[in-house]
Design an enzyme around this catalytic site. Sequence first.
Site, short mmCIF file in Angstrom:
data_model
loop_
_atom_site.label_atom_id
_atom_site.label_comp_id
_atom_site.label_asym_id
_atom_site.label_seq_id
_atom_site.Cartn_x
_atom_site.Cartn_y
_atom_site.Cartn_z
N ALA A 40 0.86 -1.17 0.00
CA ALA A 40 0.00 0.00 0.00
C ALA A 40 0.90 1.23 0.00
O ALA A 40 2.06 1.16 0.44
CB ALA A 40 -0.89 -0.02 1.23
N GLY A 51 0.41 -4.83 1.05
CA GLY A 51 -0.84 -4.81 0.31
C GLY A 51 -0.69 -5.41 -1.08
O GLY A 51 -1.66 -5.93 -1.65
N GLU A 61 -1.13 -8.93 -0.56
CA GLU A 61 -2.56 -9.17 -0.28
C GLU A 61 -3.37 -9.15 -1.57
O GLU A 61 -4.31 -9.94 -1.73
CB GLU A 61 -3.07 -8.14 0.73
CG GLU A 61 -2.46 -8.40 2.10
CD GLU A 61 -2.84 -7.38 3.15
OE1 GLU A 61 -2.65 -6.17 2.90
OE2 GLU A 61 -3.32 -7.77 4.23
N GLU A 95 5.12 -5.16 7.02
CA GLU A 95 4.40 -4.21 7.87
C GLU A 95 4.96 -4.12 9.28
O GLU A 95 4.92 -3.07 9.93
CB GLU A 95 2.91 -4.60 7.97
CG GLU A 95 2.09 -4.26 6.73
CD GLU A 95 2.07 -5.40 5.72
OE1 GLU A 95 2.99 -6.24 5.71
OE2 GLU A 95 1.12 -5.42 4.91
#
Length: 256
Positions: free
Chosen positions: A64, A107, A110, A130
């Site tokens: 992200a 992300g 993901e 993360e």
Amino acid sequence: MDNLLETAVHGNIGLITLNRPKVLNALNRQMIREIAETLEEFDRRDDVRVTVLTGSGRAFAAGADIDEMANEDSVRMELLNQFVDWDRITVIKKPIIGAVHGFALGGGFELALACDLLFAADTAKFGFPEVNLGVMPGAGGTQRLTKLMGKTKALEYIWTGETMTAQEAERFGVVNRLFAPELLIEETMKFAARLSEKAPLSIRLSKEAVYKALDYSVYEGMQFERKNFSLLFSSEDQKEGMSAFQEKRRPSFKGK
Ligand code: HXC
């Protein structure tokens, strides 16, 4: 503003390419929204039977967008309700195949895990860094990775933030197939083309049934499977598939 995605349709294959190569396709919220919108559009189109999702430049996606998140607080995060766009990806009916090269981190990993099948370059790297940013996976990573590889290995990767090689990802069942980087897209498109020749309703209803296996008991899942199995007997493609077998010819499926 540059387009965040490049989209195209080749034959029956929809192709979505993440297009922020300068920041390794860091996923901002708008990009996720556009991915969901494009997948929904492909889901509605009769000419698209399979979607391939990949990244431009040297990564699939390195996570992200940290710049977009760095100054958020939890109330704003709650009010943004950003995961609603991620949830839209989970209700897509047609197959989504991820083609991962370079990094699929945070992300980005993901998003890869949200695909139905995953093909990767043999040099690809997966991981959840993360823990080094003071956060944790938030778009399904803790759930999907655990379902795929089991609690013990999932925790190891989530807690250490270490990258998983493509070979490990294949061994743990995270990735279907590995290819030399220069062959990845070509081989993924070839596979997608083969998949697009199968009966689309069979693909669609079996996708739905397989995902039930992740949440339902075996008994409940089998009840669900049975309904979808019976439903297919109302399709033209079931008549076509079985007649073609009896007539010793190749079937031609319409998706009806
Ligand atoms: C914003 C990013 C980014 C990211 C890379 N960039 N990843 N920008 N968000 N996630 C930018 C860099 O700042 C840099 O911009 C450019 O992309 C190239 O990256 P470099 O770091 O110079 O490349 P390299 O040295 O090859 O290192 C590659 C890398 C590293 C190891 C992948 O970029 C990295 O560690 N990225 C962050 C990975 C990460 O922590 N992801 C998890 C994010 S949190 P400039 O302008 O300097 O050239 C997350 C939570 C998800 O994903 C929650 C659910 C939505």
